[in-house]
Design a protein around this motif. Structure first.
Motif, PDB file in Angstrom:
ATOM      1  N   ILE A 177     108.159   3.034  69.669  1.00 53.24           N
ATOM      2  CA  ILE A 177     107.891   3.914  70.864  1.00 53.24           C
ATOM      3  C   ILE A 177     108.709   4.605  71.752  1.00 53.24           C
ATOM      4  O   ILE A 177     108.108   5.899  72.708  1.00 53.24           O
ATOM      5  CB  ILE A 177     106.216   4.816  71.235  1.00 53.24           C
ATOM      6  N   SER A 178     109.188   3.975  72.842  1.00 51.76           N
ATOM      7  CA  SER A 178     109.470   3.958  73.725  1.00 51.76           C
ATOM      8  C   SER A 178     111.399   4.296  73.845  1.00 51.76           C
ATOM      9  O   SER A 178     111.265   4.846  74.509  1.00 51.76           O
ATOM     10  CB  SER A 178     110.206   2.430  74.724  1.00 51.76           C
ATOM     11  N   ASN A 200     108.763   8.887  67.954  1.00 52.74           N
ATOM     12  CA  ASN A 200     107.488  10.183  67.799  1.00 52.74           C
ATOM     13  C   ASN A 200     106.449   9.135  66.355  1.00 52.74           C
ATOM     14  O   ASN A 200     105.757  10.445  65.795  1.00 52.74           O
ATOM     15  CB  ASN A 200     108.055  11.769  67.442  1.00 52.74           C
ATOM     16  N   VAL A 240     106.123  -2.863  68.776  1.00 57.79           N
ATOM     17  CA  VAL A 240     105.693  -1.279  68.303  1.00 57.79           C
ATOM     18  C   VAL A 240     105.864  -0.461  70.096  1.00 57.79           C
ATOM     19  O   VAL A 240     106.108   0.738  70.214  1.00 57.79           O
ATOM     20  CB  VAL A 240     104.349  -1.024  68.695  1.00 57.79           C
ATOM     21  N   ASN A 241     105.867  -0.983  71.136  1.00 54.34           N
ATOM     22  CA  ASN A 241     105.714  -1.027  72.672  1.00 54.34           C
ATOM     23  C   ASN A 241     107.529  -0.732  72.664  1.00 54.34           C
ATOM     24  O   ASN A 241     107.359   1.082  73.115  1.00 54.34           O
ATOM     25  CB  ASN A 241     105.808  -2.249  73.399  1.00 54.34           C
ATOM     26  N   PRO A 301     102.424   8.564  64.478  1.00 55.17           N
ATOM     27  CA  PRO A 301     102.186   7.998  65.884  1.00 55.17           C
ATOM     28  C   PRO A 301     101.639   6.479  65.273  1.00 55.17           C
ATOM     29  O   PRO A 301     102.431   5.994  64.318  1.00 55.17           O
ATOM     30  CB  PRO A 301     100.587   8.738  64.205  1.00 55.17           C
ATOM     31  N   ARG A 302     100.877   5.657  66.215  1.00 58.39           N
ATOM     32  CA  ARG A 302     101.144   4.521  66.466  1.00 58.39           C
ATOM     33  C   ARG A 302     100.388   3.992  65.612  1.00 58.39           C
ATOM     34  O   ARG A 302     100.814   3.075  65.219  1.00 58.39           O
ATOM     35  CB  ARG A 302      99.920   3.896  68.055  1.00 58.39           C
ATOM     36  N   ILE A 303      99.484   4.383  64.726  1.00 65.16           N
ATOM     37  CA  ILE A 303      98.860   3.622  63.255  1.00 65.16           C
ATOM     38  C   ILE A 303      99.923   3.553  62.591  1.00 65.16           C
ATOM     39  O   ILE A 303     100.443   2.630  61.529  1.00 65.16           O
ATOM     40  CB  ILE A 303      97.835   4.561  62.856  1.00 65.16           C
ATOM     41  N   ALA A 334     103.530   3.722  63.679  1.00 63.30           N
ATOM     42  CA  ALA A 334     103.971   2.415  63.696  1.00 63.30           C
ATOM     43  C   ALA A 334     103.981   1.515  63.293  1.00 63.30           C
ATOM     44  O   ALA A 334     104.353   0.559  63.015  1.00 63.30           O
ATOM     45  CB  ALA A 334     104.071   3.381  65.400  1.00 63.30           C
ATOM     46  N   TYR A 335     102.390   0.964  63.641  1.00 63.85           N
ATOM     47  CA  TYR A 335     102.146  -0.134  63.233  1.00 63.85           C
ATOM     48  C   TYR A 335     101.898  -0.603  61.784  1.00 63.85           C
ATOM     49  O   TYR A 335     102.557  -1.509  61.376  1.00 63.85           O
ATOM     50  CB  TYR A 335     100.748  -0.445  63.430  1.00 63.85           C
ATOM     51  N   GLU A 346     104.033  -7.709  66.971  1.00 64.22           N
ATOM     52  CA  GLU A 346     103.299  -6.414  66.778  1.00 64.22           C
ATOM     53  C   GLU A 346     103.381  -5.003  68.116  1.00 64.22           C
ATOM     54  O   GLU A 346     104.007  -4.901  67.736  1.00 64.22           O
ATOM     55  CB  GLU A 346     102.129  -6.038  65.468  1.00 64.22           C
ATOM     56  N   ASP A 347     102.160  -5.917  68.871  1.00 65.97           N
ATOM     57  CA  ASP A 347     102.286  -4.432  69.950  1.00 65.97           C
ATOM     58  C   ASP A 347     103.754  -4.608  70.928  1.00 65.97           C
ATOM     59  O   ASP A 347     103.937  -3.621  70.843  1.00 65.97           O
ATOM     60  CB  ASP A 347     101.481  -5.577  70.780  1.00 65.97           C
TER      61      ASP A 347
END
Length: 335
Positions: free
Chosen positions: A250-251, A190, A246-247, A192-194, A196-197, A242-243
């Motif tokens: 968040i899954s 949950n 993160v993918n 935020p992507r920023i 998570a990165y 990284e991508d």
């Protein structure tokens, strides 16, 4: 004929204080150039054997060139397929893989989608369903026979999920210090992507990786820990890492606790008695919940026995396979 002569309490294949002579291995061109800095001769040898195989999947139009170490021998027994743990690679098996091959086993080491050394420049989804389908298509296209599937740490969750969904592909399971009771990635899903990165950037950092090595292994030297840190984070140096991570985060990740009692395959559980990451009490729980399982704990060993006590792990796997072959032969003789 399978043959292997080590004792269960044998020391690691490589002394933790050993100094390695760096060999001039020829590495695949797709590996990060930092592979040249690795001193561990076993890691260098296995890295030189990594190749990419084409895998066609339904969730992307692009063929995924997928990193594996293919067996150099074929045997009459089921192939042994080695997975790795969370955010790792096939290089985890640098010490145990050669022992299994020397014992006559047809052995694969496979990188799980999103980690390892596959080509993910055109990033596919890296959630649980995608990882499962990718592995299934790799098995269907290249391995093609029911396998003995070996999963350490989070790789055990990958193995259980795969065995329940594709039982025709798995003859037996071997689960090592299994991370199978976590509720996926939990609250991380949950973020935020920023944020998570930022967390993933920390995950790649040398200090954190070094600290994980301290937790995972019993009493390795400083020089060995530094080198193993470099081995463990080599795959993180790809630009898409990284991508992909993160993918996955968040899954929601793997949550297989409800699948454990659905496992139909006979299972070997291996656990390091001194695991500081996952308590060996969970080994007993897992043994109780699996329908058909045996358990062996390795003394003076931490979270990754296949790195720390490769001879013991190889011996246990070999004995497990040999015993199952005897049972099958007896069953056939009765019909």
């Amino acid at each position: 004929m399978l043959a292997f002569t080590v004792t269960t309490n044998s020391p690691p294949l490589v002394s933790t204080g050993a100094r390695f002579k760096v060999s001039a291995e020829k590495f695949p061109s797709f590996l990060p150039k930092q592979v040249d800095n690795i001193k561990d001769s076993f890691a260098r040898k296995l890295a030189s054997k990594i190749e990419r195989l084409p895998v066609h999947v339904g969730f992307t139009e692009n063929c995924i060139m997928s990193s594996v170490v293919k067996p150099s021998i074929q045997s009459n027994t089921s192939p042994v397929v080695l997975l790795h743990g969370f955010d790792s690679s096939c290089l985890e098996w640098r010490y145990t893989y050669p022992l299994l091959e020397e014992a006559g086993l047809e052995t694969w080491a496979v990188d799980i989608l999103g980690w390892g050394f596959s080509d993910l420049e055109r990033l596919p989804p890296c959630n649980v369903a995608s990882k499962r389908e990718h592995f299934y298509q790799l098995w269907k296209s290249h391995i093609k026979r029911p396998m003995i599937l070996v999963g350490p740490s989070l790789g055990a969750a990958v193995a259980i999920d795969f065995a329940v969904n594709h039982p025709e592909a798995v003859q037996n399971l071997v689960l090592i210090d299994a991370s199978v009771y976590a509720e996926g990635t939990g609250n991380l899903a949950n973020l935020p992507r920023i944020v998570a990165y930022a967390g993933v950037y920390l995950l790649k950092s040398i200090p954190l990786r070094f600290y994980v090595n301290v937790l995972a292994f019993n009493g390795i030297s400083l020089s060995t820990s530094i080198d193993w840190t470099n081995v463990g984070r080599l795959h993180c140096l790809f630009p898409w890492w990284e991508d992909a991570t993160v993918n996955f985060m968040i899954s929601g990740g793997y949550n297989v606790s409800d699948q454990i009692d659905q496992v139909k395959q006979k299972t070997l559980i291996i656990w390091g008695e001194d695991d500081k990451i996952i308590s060996n009490k969970l080994a007993v729980r897992l043994h109780c919940e699996l329908p058909d399982a045996i358990i062996h704990q390795i003394p003076d060993c931490g979270h990754l026995p296949h790195v720390e006590r490769p001879s013991s792990v190889a011996k246990l796997i070999l004995e497990f396979i040999g015993e199952n072959c005897k049972v099958e032969a007896q069953s056939l003789s009765q019909h």
